[in-house]
Write a protein that holds these residues in place. Structure first.
Motif, PDB file in Angstrom:
ATOM      1  N   ASN A 153       0.819  -1.210   0.000  1.00 52.49           N
ATOM      2  CA  ASN A 153       0.000   0.000   0.000  1.00 52.49           C
ATOM      3  C   ASN A 153       0.859   1.269   0.000  1.00 52.49           C
ATOM      4  OD1 ASN A 153      -2.444  -1.497   0.119  1.00 52.49           O
ATOM      5  ND2 ASN A 153      -2.209  -1.720   2.341  1.00 52.49           N
ATOM      6  N   LYS A 154       2.009   1.190  -0.668  1.00 52.48           N
ATOM      7  CA  LYS A 154       2.895   2.344  -0.788  1.00 52.48           C
ATOM      8  C   LYS A 154       2.931   2.807  -2.246  1.00 52.48           C
ATOM      9  CE  LYS A 154       5.683   1.263   3.279  1.00 52.48           C
ATOM     10  NZ  LYS A 154       7.036   1.222   3.871  1.00 52.48           N
ATOM     11  N   HIS A 155       3.681   3.865  -2.502  1.00 56.12           N
ATOM     12  CA  HIS A 155       3.651   4.472  -3.828  1.00 56.12           C
ATOM     13  C   HIS A 155       5.060   4.824  -4.290  1.00 56.12           C
ATOM     14  CE1 HIS A 155      -0.721   4.793  -3.390  1.00 56.12           C
ATOM     15  NE2 HIS A 155      -0.489   5.252  -2.169  1.00 56.12           N
ATOM     16  N   ILE A 184       9.270  -9.994  -1.657  1.00 57.35           N
ATOM     17  CA  ILE A 184       8.266  -8.999  -1.241  1.00 57.35           C
ATOM     18  C   ILE A 184       7.225  -9.652  -0.339  1.00 57.35           C
ATOM     19  CG2 ILE A 184       6.390  -7.524  -2.064  1.00 57.35           C
ATOM     20  CD1 ILE A 184       8.127  -7.080  -4.617  1.00 57.35           C
ATOM     21  N   ASP A 185       6.705 -10.805  -0.749  1.00 60.07           N
ATOM     22  CA  ASP A 185       5.690 -11.507   0.057  1.00 60.07           C
ATOM     23  C   ASP A 185       6.245 -11.863   1.437  1.00 60.07           C
ATOM     24  OD1 ASP A 185       3.910 -11.372  -2.023  1.00 60.07           O
ATOM     25  OD2 ASP A 185       4.314 -13.386  -2.762  1.00 60.07           O
ATOM     26  N   GLU A 186       7.509 -12.306   1.462  1.00 56.61           N
ATOM     27  CA  GLU A 186       8.122 -12.717   2.720  1.00 56.61           C
ATOM     28  C   GLU A 186       8.255 -11.554   3.684  1.00 56.61           C
ATOM     29  OE1 GLU A 186       9.996 -15.112   5.608  1.00 56.61           O
ATOM     30  OE2 GLU A 186       8.726 -15.547   3.879  1.00 56.61           O
ATOM     31  N   GLN A 187       8.756 -10.406   3.186  1.00 50.13           N
ATOM     32  CA  GLN A 187       8.978  -9.277   4.086  1.00 50.13           C
ATOM     33  C   GLN A 187       7.677  -8.568   4.449  1.00 50.13           C
ATOM     34  OE1 GLN A 187      11.930 -10.875   4.507  1.00 50.13           O
ATOM     35  NE2 GLN A 187      12.126  -8.934   5.589  1.00 50.13           N
ATOM     36  N   VAL A 188       6.696  -8.594   3.571  1.00 47.17           N
ATOM     37  CA  VAL A 188       5.370  -8.078   3.924  1.00 47.17           C
ATOM     38  C   VAL A 188       4.794  -8.905   5.067  1.00 47.17           C
ATOM     39  CG1 VAL A 188       2.975  -7.913   3.128  1.00 47.17           C
ATOM     40  CG2 VAL A 188       4.826  -6.998   1.718  1.00 47.17           C
ATOM     41  N   ASN A 190       6.481 -10.483   7.315  1.00 44.14           N
ATOM     42  CA  ASN A 190       7.257 -10.259   8.532  1.00 44.14           C
ATOM     43  C   ASN A 190       7.089  -8.851   9.105  1.00 44.14           C
ATOM     44  OD1 ASN A 190       8.350 -12.849   8.454  1.00 44.14           O
ATOM     45  ND2 ASN A 190      10.098 -12.209   7.211  1.00 44.14           N
ATOM     46  N   TRP A 191       6.936  -7.845   8.242  1.00 45.50           N
ATOM     47  CA  TRP A 191       7.043  -6.456   8.690  1.00 45.50           C
ATOM     48  C   TRP A 191       5.771  -5.617   8.551  1.00 45.50           C
ATOM     49  CZ3 TRP A 191      12.278  -5.098   5.823  1.00 45.50           C
ATOM     50  CH2 TRP A 191      13.314  -5.812   6.446  1.00 45.50           C
ATOM     51  N   MET A 192       4.791  -6.094   7.799  1.00 43.67           N
ATOM     52  CA  MET A 192       3.632  -5.256   7.477  1.00 43.67           C
ATOM     53  C   MET A 192       2.926  -4.735   8.725  1.00 43.67           C
ATOM     54  SD  MET A 192       2.140  -4.062   4.788  1.00 43.67           S
ATOM     55  CE  MET A 192       0.584  -3.444   4.129  1.00 43.67           C
ATOM     56  N   HIS A 193       2.864  -5.560   9.741  1.00 43.91           N
ATOM     57  CA  HIS A 193       2.133  -5.177  10.945  1.00 43.91           C
ATOM     58  C   HIS A 193       3.070  -4.908  12.125  1.00 43.91           C
ATOM     59  CE1 HIS A 193      -1.488  -6.158   8.773  1.00 43.91           C
ATOM     60  NE2 HIS A 193      -1.015  -7.374   8.521  1.00 43.91           N
ATOM     61  N   LYS A 199       8.552   0.726   8.260  1.00 44.19           N
ATOM     62  CA  LYS A 199       9.206   1.798   7.494  1.00 44.19           C
ATOM     63  C   LYS A 199      10.329   1.268   6.605  1.00 44.19           C
ATOM     64  CE  LYS A 199      12.204   2.933  11.442  1.00 44.19           C
ATOM     65  NZ  LYS A 199      12.549   3.989  12.424  1.00 44.19           N
ATOM     66  N   TYR A 200      10.818   0.046   6.887  1.00 43.33           N
ATOM     67  CA  TYR A 200      11.885  -0.529   6.065  1.00 43.33           C
ATOM     68  C   TYR A 200      11.342  -1.356   4.900  1.00 43.33           C
ATOM     69  CZ  TYR A 200      14.848   0.921   9.907  1.00 43.33           C
ATOM     70  OH  TYR A 200      15.498   1.666  10.852  1.00 43.33           O
ATOM     71  N   LEU A 201      10.004  -1.399   4.777  1.00 42.28           N
ATOM     72  CA  LEU A 201       9.421  -2.046   3.610  1.00 42.28           C
ATOM     73  C   LEU A 201       9.567  -1.098   2.428  1.00 42.28           C
ATOM     74  CD1 LEU A 201       6.136  -3.840   4.721  1.00 42.28           C
ATOM     75  CD2 LEU A 201       8.115  -4.856   3.599  1.00 42.28           C
ATOM     76  N   ARG A 202      10.714  -1.119   1.805  1.00 42.17           N
ATOM     77  CA  ARG A 202      10.981  -0.251   0.663  1.00 42.17           C
ATOM     78  C   ARG A 202      12.055  -0.887  -0.210  1.00 42.17           C
ATOM     79  NH1 ARG A 202      13.355   4.765   4.232  1.00 42.17           N
ATOM     80  NH2 ARG A 202      14.956   3.634   5.366  1.00 42.17           N
ATOM     81  N   PRO A 203      12.070  -0.545  -1.480  1.00 38.45           N
ATOM     82  CA  PRO A 203      12.987  -1.204  -2.421  1.00 38.45           C
ATOM     83  C   PRO A 203      14.448  -1.142  -2.019  1.00 38.45           C
ATOM     84  CG  PRO A 203      11.320   0.029  -3.625  1.00 38.45           C
ATOM     85  CD  PRO A 203      11.134   0.366  -2.179  1.00 38.45           C
TER      86      PRO A 203
END
Length: 243
Positions: A153-155, A184-188, A190-193, A199-203
């Motif tokens: 849900n980022k841009h 991406i699926d793995e880190q989402v 682990n970190w989405m919630h 904040k580290y969910l970024r390329p």
């Protein structure tokens, strides 16, 4: 030249290799051999039981990470069917494998286009090939960033120079778009919630070379076993990876 004649030979189907890749076809050939020599009949099919470590010992030219990637790719293609439900004990970490021969036959019936058909002769062909290669990377990068934004849900901008440089380097190492989606699926997951890690969910974090390999290994490990410790995030302040 003596080694080329007297050493053990690796057999691979040319028709299959041009459709799915040389290494993938080589692994299928090995599994076919094991099914014929050591296969066990279960539920109306012939299966072969093995662990990733066991595969790596048989294929000493590949490490465990490479073996996992090959098996996962062939499972996605559904050319290999695998299951751990055939094990006698819950603690058994091995998996049972079989080949979908009907799917392989259908795959072999599909036409393989030649380079001449894909890239007909035109003026300034060398320049156009270079442009085509760059466009392929651009399309893959845009696909990965779009998938990333959709899952988080980022841009993030697919034209970002930093994101392009990092992802292009990953793709040049031989990783695929599907590998990037796995990370991406793995880190989402682990970190989405996690308020601290979201904040580290970024390329720039996920696709830095050292991080990416660890995260991909975690994703592959989760497919085999849910009991593992995720790799920690590694920050690079020179890349502006801070908040």
């Amino acid at each position: 030249m003596k080694v080329l004649v007297n050493d053990k030979q690796l057999l691979v189907s040319h028709s299959l290799a041009v459709r799915i890749g040389v290494e993938e076809a080589l692994f299928l050939q090995l599994l076919h051999y094991r099914l014929e020599k050591n296969g066990v009949e279960k539920e109306g099919h012939i299966w072969y039981r093995q662990t990733y470590e066991g595969w790596a010992k048989q294929c000493s030219y590949w490490n465990i990470t490479k073996v996992k990637r090959l098996i996962t790719k062939l499972e996605r293609y559904q050319l290999i069917l695998s299951s751990n439900k055939l094990n006698s004990f819950v603690t058994d970490r091995s998996k049972w494998y079989r080949i979908d021969y009907e799917k392989i036959e259908k795959l072999l019936q599909k036409k393989v286009y030649t380079q001449e058909e894909l890239f007909p002769e035109e003026p300034n062909l060398q320049e156009k090939k270079k442009t085509k290669e760059d466009m392929d990377y651009s399309n893959d990068i845009a696909t990965i960033i779009h998938y990333f934004n959709e899952k988080t849900n980022k841009h993030f901008n697919p034209d970002s120079k930093t994101s392009n440089r990092l992802i292009k380097a990953i793709l040049k190492e031989g990783y695929t778009v599907e590998d990037c989606h796995l990370v991406i699926d793995e880190q989402v997951r682990n970190w989405m919630h996690d308020p601290q890690m979201y904040k580290y969910l970024r390329p720039m974090t996920l696709f830095r070379s050292g991080n990416f390999e660890s995260y991909l290994n975690n994703a592959l490990a989760r497919m085999q076993d849910n009991d593992y410790v995720p790799a920690p995030v590694v920050l690079d302040f020179d890349e502006g990876d801070y908040e």
